[in-house]
Motif scaffolding. Sequence first.
Motif, PDB file in Angstrom:
ATOM      1  N   GLN A  27      38.875  29.535  51.784  1.00 54.70           N
ATOM      2  CA  GLN A  27      38.241  30.559  50.142  1.00 54.70           C
ATOM      3  C   GLN A  27      37.634  30.033  49.208  1.00 54.70           C
ATOM      4  OE1 GLN A  27      38.689  34.059  50.330  1.00 54.70           O
ATOM      5  NE2 GLN A  27      39.068  34.040  52.547  1.00 54.70           N
ATOM      6  N   PRO A  28      36.667  30.448  48.697  1.00 61.06           N
ATOM      7  CA  PRO A  28      36.314  29.948  47.010  1.00 61.06           C
ATOM      8  C   PRO A  28      37.490  29.872  45.926  1.00 61.06           C
ATOM      9  CG  PRO A  28      35.262  31.980  46.840  1.00 61.06           C
ATOM     10  CD  PRO A  28      35.950  32.133  48.747  1.00 61.06           C
ATOM     11  N   LEU A  29      37.208  29.004  44.342  1.00 59.43           N
ATOM     12  CA  LEU A  29      38.784  29.378  43.756  1.00 59.43           C
ATOM     13  C   LEU A  29      37.227  29.217  42.854  1.00 59.43           C
ATOM     14  CD1 LEU A  29      41.039  29.462  42.481  1.00 59.43           C
ATOM     15  CD2 LEU A  29      41.212  26.768  43.248  1.00 59.43           C
ATOM     16  N   LEU A  30      37.553  30.908  42.059  1.00 61.35           N
ATOM     17  CA  LEU A  30      36.188  30.790  40.772  1.00 61.35           C
ATOM     18  C   LEU A  30      36.836  30.487  39.385  1.00 61.35           C
ATOM     19  CD1 LEU A  30      34.292  32.131  42.718  1.00 61.35           C
ATOM     20  CD2 LEU A  30      33.485  33.489  40.774  1.00 61.35           C
ATOM     21  N   LYS A  31      36.293  29.276  38.659  1.00 64.31           N
ATOM     22  CA  LYS A  31      37.705  28.946  37.427  1.00 64.31           C
ATOM     23  C   LYS A  31      36.682  29.585  36.519  1.00 64.31           C
ATOM     24  CE  LYS A  31      38.131  24.940  34.469  1.00 64.31           C
ATOM     25  NZ  LYS A  31      37.836  22.431  34.536  1.00 64.31           N
ATOM     26  N   TYR A  32      38.131  29.780  35.354  1.00 64.03           N
ATOM     27  CA  TYR A  32      37.089  30.023  33.931  1.00 64.03           C
ATOM     28  C   TYR A  32      36.866  29.129  33.003  1.00 64.03           C
ATOM     29  CZ  TYR A  32      37.135  33.763  30.096  1.00 64.03           C
ATOM     30  OH  TYR A  32      36.992  34.200  29.112  1.00 64.03           O
ATOM     31  N   HIS A  33      35.891  29.696  32.491  1.00 62.03           N
ATOM     32  CA  HIS A  33      35.218  28.496  32.095  1.00 62.03           C
ATOM     33  C   HIS A  33      35.207  28.867  30.436  1.00 62.03           C
ATOM     34  CE1 HIS A  33      33.517  27.330  35.245  1.00 62.03           C
ATOM     35  NE2 HIS A  33      33.982  25.975  34.947  1.00 62.03           N
ATOM     36  N   HIS A  34      35.763  29.919  29.946  1.00 63.00           N
ATOM     37  CA  HIS A  34      36.942  30.139  28.656  1.00 63.00           C
ATOM     38  C   HIS A  34      35.038  31.253  27.850  1.00 63.00           C
ATOM     39  CE1 HIS A  34      40.284  28.479  29.697  1.00 63.00           C
ATOM     40  NE2 HIS A  34      39.298  27.378  29.693  1.00 63.00           N
ATOM     41  N   TRP A 285      34.527  38.107  45.148  1.00 61.97           N
ATOM     42  CA  TRP A 285      36.073  37.605  44.999  1.00 61.97           C
ATOM     43  C   TRP A 285      37.065  38.265  44.022  1.00 61.97           C
ATOM     44  CZ3 TRP A 285      38.671  34.332  40.858  1.00 61.97           C
ATOM     45  CH2 TRP A 285      39.046  33.175  41.629  1.00 61.97           C
ATOM     46  N   ASP A 286      38.575  38.624  44.762  1.00 62.42           N
ATOM     47  CA  ASP A 286      39.396  38.951  43.874  1.00 62.42           C
ATOM     48  C   ASP A 286      40.142  37.860  43.438  1.00 62.42           C
ATOM     49  OD1 ASP A 286      41.714  40.038  43.400  1.00 62.42           O
ATOM     50  OD2 ASP A 286      41.938  41.689  44.563  1.00 62.42           O
ATOM     51  N   PRO A 287      40.166  37.894  41.737  1.00 65.64           N
ATOM     52  CA  PRO A 287      41.092  36.435  41.479  1.00 65.64           C
ATOM     53  C   PRO A 287      42.234  36.529  41.195  1.00 65.64           C
ATOM     54  CG  PRO A 287      40.346  38.174  39.754  1.00 65.64           C
ATOM     55  CD  PRO A 287      39.675  38.667  40.592  1.00 65.64           C
ATOM     56  N   GLN A 288      43.150  37.991  41.525  1.00 66.60           N
ATOM     57  CA  GLN A 288      44.264  38.092  41.009  1.00 66.60           C
ATOM     58  C   GLN A 288      44.946  37.223  43.141  1.00 66.60           C
ATOM     59  OE1 GLN A 288      45.196  41.995  40.728  1.00 66.60           O
ATOM     60  NE2 GLN A 288      45.198  42.045  39.073  1.00 66.60           N
ATOM     61  N   THR A 289      44.104  37.226  44.122  1.00 60.46           N
ATOM     62  CA  THR A 289      44.615  36.922  45.626  1.00 60.46           C
ATOM     63  C   THR A 289      44.343  35.447  45.584  1.00 60.46           C
ATOM     64  OG1 THR A 289      42.940  37.815  46.881  1.00 60.46           O
ATOM     65  CG2 THR A 289      45.125  38.956  45.873  1.00 60.46           C
ATOM     66  N   SER A 290      42.680  35.353  44.964  1.00 63.72           N
ATOM     67  CA  SER A 290      41.851  34.309  45.467  1.00 63.72           C
ATOM     68  C   SER A 290      41.103  34.205  46.458  1.00 63.72           C
ATOM     69  CB  SER A 290      42.750  33.156  44.929  1.00 63.72           C
ATOM     70  OG  SER A 290      42.899  32.730  44.031  1.00 63.72           O
ATOM     71  N   THR A 291      41.294  35.874  46.601  1.00 67.10           N
ATOM     72  CA  THR A 291      40.673  35.299  48.333  1.00 67.10           C
ATOM     73  C   THR A 291      38.533  36.277  48.305  1.00 67.10           C
ATOM     74  OG1 THR A 291      41.603  37.564  48.790  1.00 67.10           O
ATOM     75  CG2 THR A 291      42.189  35.563  49.657  1.00 67.10           C
ATOM     76  N   CYS A 292      38.175  36.292  48.581  1.00 68.41           N
ATOM     77  CA  CYS A 292      36.750  37.190  48.930  1.00 68.41           C
ATOM     78  C   CYS A 292      38.342  38.223  49.640  1.00 68.41           C
ATOM     79  CB  CYS A 292      35.948  36.582  50.466  1.00 68.41           C
ATOM     80  SG  CYS A 292      34.735  34.785  49.486  1.00 68.41           S
ATOM     81  N   LYS A 293      37.533  40.259  49.015  1.00 69.43           N
ATOM     82  CA  LYS A 293      38.296  41.280  49.093  1.00 69.43           C
ATOM     83  C   LYS A 293      36.656  41.971  49.975  1.00 69.43           C
ATOM     84  CE  LYS A 293      40.255  45.025  47.021  1.00 69.43           C
ATOM     85  NZ  LYS A 293      40.621  45.685  45.840  1.00 69.43           N
TER      86      LYS A 293
END
Length: 296
Positions: A27-34, A285-293
Amino acid sequence: MAPIPFLSLLLLFSLTFPSSSSAFEQQPLLKYHHGPLLKGNITVNLVWYGKFSSTQRSIIVDFLNSLSNPKTTSSPSVSSWWRTTAKYKGGSSSVVVGKQTLNDKYSLGKALKTSQLKVLAFKYGYGDGKAVNVVLTSSDVAVDGFCMSRCGTHGSVQVKNSRFPYAWVGNSVSQCPGYCAWPFHQPVYGPQTPPLVAPNGDVGVDGMVINLATVLAGTVVNPYNNGYFQGPAEAPLEAVSACTGIFGKGAFPGYPGKVLVGETTGASYNAVGVNGRKYLLPAMWDPQTSTCKTLS
């Protein structure tokens, strides 16, 4: 994703074909860059470049009108797919269709450079920063990098102290449907599984919907190259492109996953929109579950 040359004042993101199996392996992990995201009310203005039939235009406009339509009672719906963007920082993004411009005389010719996409996108103004100007090119228009490294793009231009987002998607049906209209066409490479039947009977335009969904989601959560993404900023994986090739549960390289099939048409879909339209939409990508929804 293939890197796109960096142009001063023009930040580019590339939507590429499903060539990587990394999304299936982990599963990918997208980072928030502010950076800021596009939230609240967003107007999508359309520039139709080239020849599009009224039916083709209605397929895309109905898709856009379905994104934030709460009246769609059928499930799964296009609006339920779009609501995943509300899980990113800043809350929901409500989309409405704004101005539509027809450029069926090919004012810049039939071979466009990336810089000309920007010219077309902002020919009629920049808006208020909460609008996304989208250029849609017909099947007989070539664009730099189209069918070689990308199926669509989103970026922004800076004017004084303000930045304005834009996007582009092309109709690939006569140029590279195996790249940019998969899974509605036999893939150029990889496992040769049978193509799915396009839900609106138009391989090129139904493929455009997939790619438009991808760049719009990317525009909302990473409009200025400092929002949510994974990997290098010049070639980011974003909300949908991080989940490339996944449309339903059980997806693996060459197989889009389990989706719904129309009883009479045999067409594949996983979302219902306004006017009874059906669409096949990619996983997000769902940021709450860190999965591809997926919707199905």
